[in-house]
Design a protein around this motif. Structure first.
Motif, PDB file in Angstrom:
ATOM      1  N   GLN A 168       0.835  -1.208   0.000  1.00 24.14           N
ATOM      2  CA  GLN A 168       0.000   0.000   0.000  1.00 24.14           C
ATOM      3  C   GLN A 168       0.870   1.260   0.000  1.00 24.14           C
ATOM      4  O   GLN A 168       0.578   2.224  -0.713  1.00 24.14           O
ATOM      5  CB  GLN A 168      -0.930  -0.005   1.207  1.00 24.14           C
ATOM      6  CG  GLN A 168      -1.935   1.136   1.176  1.00 24.14           C
ATOM      7  CD  GLN A 168      -2.914   1.074   2.333  1.00 24.14           C
ATOM      8  OE1 GLN A 168      -2.685   0.385   3.326  1.00 24.14           O
ATOM      9  NE2 GLN A 168      -4.035   1.788   2.203  1.00 24.14           N
ATOM     10  N   GLU A 169       1.957   1.228   0.789  1.00 24.36           N
ATOM     11  CA  GLU A 169       2.861   2.369   0.808  1.00 24.36           C
ATOM     12  C   GLU A 169       3.479   2.580  -0.574  1.00 24.36           C
ATOM     13  O   GLU A 169       3.588   3.714  -1.056  1.00 24.36           O
ATOM     14  CB  GLU A 169       3.962   2.161   1.850  1.00 24.36           C
ATOM     15  CG  GLU A 169       3.498   2.322   3.289  1.00 24.36           C
ATOM     16  CD  GLU A 169       4.599   1.982   4.286  1.00 24.36           C
ATOM     17  OE1 GLU A 169       4.758   2.725   5.277  1.00 24.36           O
ATOM     18  OE2 GLU A 169       5.306   0.970   4.067  1.00 24.36           O
ATOM     19  N   GLU A 195       2.223   1.773  -3.410  1.00 20.80           N
ATOM     20  CA  GLU A 195       1.171   2.287  -4.295  1.00 20.80           C
ATOM     21  C   GLU A 195       1.036   3.801  -4.147  1.00 20.80           C
ATOM     22  O   GLU A 195       0.956   4.540  -5.138  1.00 20.80           O
ATOM     23  CB  GLU A 195      -0.156   1.597  -3.976  1.00 20.80           C
ATOM     24  CG  GLU A 195      -1.321   2.097  -4.811  1.00 20.80           C
ATOM     25  CD  GLU A 195      -2.637   1.459  -4.388  1.00 20.80           C
ATOM     26  OE1 GLU A 195      -3.691   1.951  -4.832  1.00 20.80           O
ATOM     27  OE2 GLU A 195      -2.601   0.477  -3.610  1.00 20.80           O
ATOM     28  N   TYR A 196       1.060   4.291  -2.892  1.00 21.89           N
ATOM     29  CA  TYR A 196       0.893   5.722  -2.677  1.00 21.89           C
ATOM     30  C   TYR A 196       2.134   6.499  -3.096  1.00 21.89           C
ATOM     31  O   TYR A 196       2.030   7.619  -3.618  1.00 21.89           O
ATOM     32  CB  TYR A 196       0.556   5.996  -1.212  1.00 21.89           C
ATOM     33  CG  TYR A 196      -0.910   5.774  -0.910  1.00 21.89           C
ATOM     34  CD1 TYR A 196      -1.872   6.701  -1.314  1.00 21.89           C
ATOM     35  CD2 TYR A 196      -1.328   4.635  -0.228  1.00 21.89           C
ATOM     36  CE1 TYR A 196      -3.217   6.499  -1.032  1.00 21.89           C
ATOM     37  CE2 TYR A 196      -2.661   4.423   0.048  1.00 21.89           C
ATOM     38  CZ  TYR A 196      -3.611   5.357  -0.361  1.00 21.89           C
ATOM     39  OH  TYR A 196      -4.938   5.146  -0.094  1.00 21.89           O
ATOM     40  N   LYS A 228       1.872   6.943  -6.755  1.00 22.43           N
ATOM     41  CA  LYS A 228       0.892   7.975  -7.090  1.00 22.43           C
ATOM     42  C   LYS A 228       1.505   9.361  -6.914  1.00 22.43           C
ATOM     43  O   LYS A 228       1.302  10.253  -7.744  1.00 22.43           O
ATOM     44  CB  LYS A 228      -0.346   7.827  -6.215  1.00 22.43           C
ATOM     45  CG  LYS A 228      -1.226   6.644  -6.580  1.00 22.43           C
ATOM     46  CD  LYS A 228      -2.463   6.596  -5.693  1.00 22.43           C
ATOM     47  CE  LYS A 228      -3.362   5.421  -6.075  1.00 22.43           C
ATOM     48  NZ  LYS A 228      -4.575   5.355  -5.223  1.00 22.43           N
TER      49      LYS A 228
END
Length: 333
Positions: free
Chosen positions: A308-309, A311-312, A315
């Protein structure tokens, strides 16, 4: 024992072993004037020679010390020639004095002159002669050699030793016990000692053989290493790591100080290597005030991140407008 440890004090003063006390005194005065630091400023070889001359005179001018020194000289020769039956010098007794108890000539001289010795004697890592006619009390600089005077009449010999303290001992102050030959003294180290600070203990140095005056003892402070704090002049410095998001967005973090943890506000957009000043949170000084503590910021990049980290972060990369390398295009050879 290494035979090379031995110092020939007669040779240092330029006299023979049958020299009278008057001969020794004359030789000492002549050499002391020649090598005195006041007339050889900045000359390290002359300073070392001056200390040797002082040491030689202190031993040879005292009949009892001279006798023991002469006995040790005989013992040292036996060490160099090898003892019979494999004795090796251990436990050798010469006229009631056991020289085999010393591991080196320096150990023998330290005890003979009542100096600091190493090992389990607190604070006795080093020792050196200084001739002084004055000096400042407490911490701070002092006049090592004062005005040049007649070495045979007025001078007193001071001693200098290093004392290693922990940061906590130096910051808060501490009482230390020292062995000065047959004398034990307690010395209070005031709060706020720093590396290189000198503490003067009046009348606790060696007795000058020429003037019979007892000099002063100067304790020079050294600090052991600390895993977090260091000195930058009078101030304390430390390094604190923050995360990339804390650097971009700003944050409030806890930082250690000598008094404990304090909250420190990290401004948004802080740079790696930038220092934040905590006023009045540094070291103690002599008037009881506090210096500052400088907190150097280091942005720590995480090596292991979750999916998740990642992924961000991707982004943020895709929408990022800031380019820290935009000015590189202008540079050419």
């Amino acid at each position: 024992m290494a035979a090379t440890d031995f110092k020939d004090y007669y040779q240092i003063l330029g006299v023979n072993k049958s020299a009278t006390q008057e001969d020794i005194k004359k030789a000492f005065r002549k050499l002391a004037r020649k090598y005195h630091p006041d007339v050889n400023q900045g000359n390290k070889q002359a300073e070392a020679r001056f200390k040797e001359v002082n040491e030689a005179y202190e031993v040879l001018s005292d009949p009892e010390k001279r006798q023991k020194y002469d006995q040790f000289g005989q013992y040292w020769k036996q060490v160099g020639q090898g003892f019979p039956n494999g004795a090796g010098g251990a436990g050798v007794d010469m006229n009631g004095f056991d020289f085999g108890q010393y591991s080196s000539f320096d150990d023998f001289i330290n005890e003979l002159l009542g100096r600091f010795a190493g090992g389990n004697r607190a604070g006795g890592q080093s020792y050196s002669y200084r001739t002084s006619t004055g000096g400042a009390s407490g911490f701070g600089g002092f006049n090592d050699f004062g005005g040049f005077q007649d070495m045979g009449r007025n001078s007193a010999q001071d001693s200098e030793a290093t004392i290693t303290l922990s940061f906590a001992e130096a910051f808060n102050g501490v009482q230390k016990r020292f062995n000065l030959g047959n004398e034990t003294i307690d010395v209070r180290i005031p709060a706020g000692a720093k590396p290189g600070s000198r503490l003067r203990v009046r009348g606790k140095g060696p007795v000058s053989p020429s003037s019979q005056r007892r000099g002063d003892l100067y304790l020079v402070v050294e600090l052991g290493t600390h895993p977090f704090f260091k000195f930058d002049g009078d101030n304390l410095v430390c390094e604190v790591q923050i995360t990339p998001d804390e650097a971009v967005l700003g944050a409030t973090i806890e930082v250690p100080t000598p008094d404990g943890m304090v909250d420190v506000k990290i401004p948004a957009g802080v740079r790696s290597g930038q220092s934040l000043r905590l006023r009045g949170k540094g070291w103690r000084n002599r008037n009881g005030a506090r210096t500052d503590q400088l907190v150097k910021i280091a942005i720590a990049t995480p090596k292991n991140i979750s999916e998740q980290e990642r992924e961000y972060y991707e982004k943020i990369r895709d929408i990022r407008t800031f380019n820290p390398r935009s000015n590189l295009q202008q540079f050419r050879l």
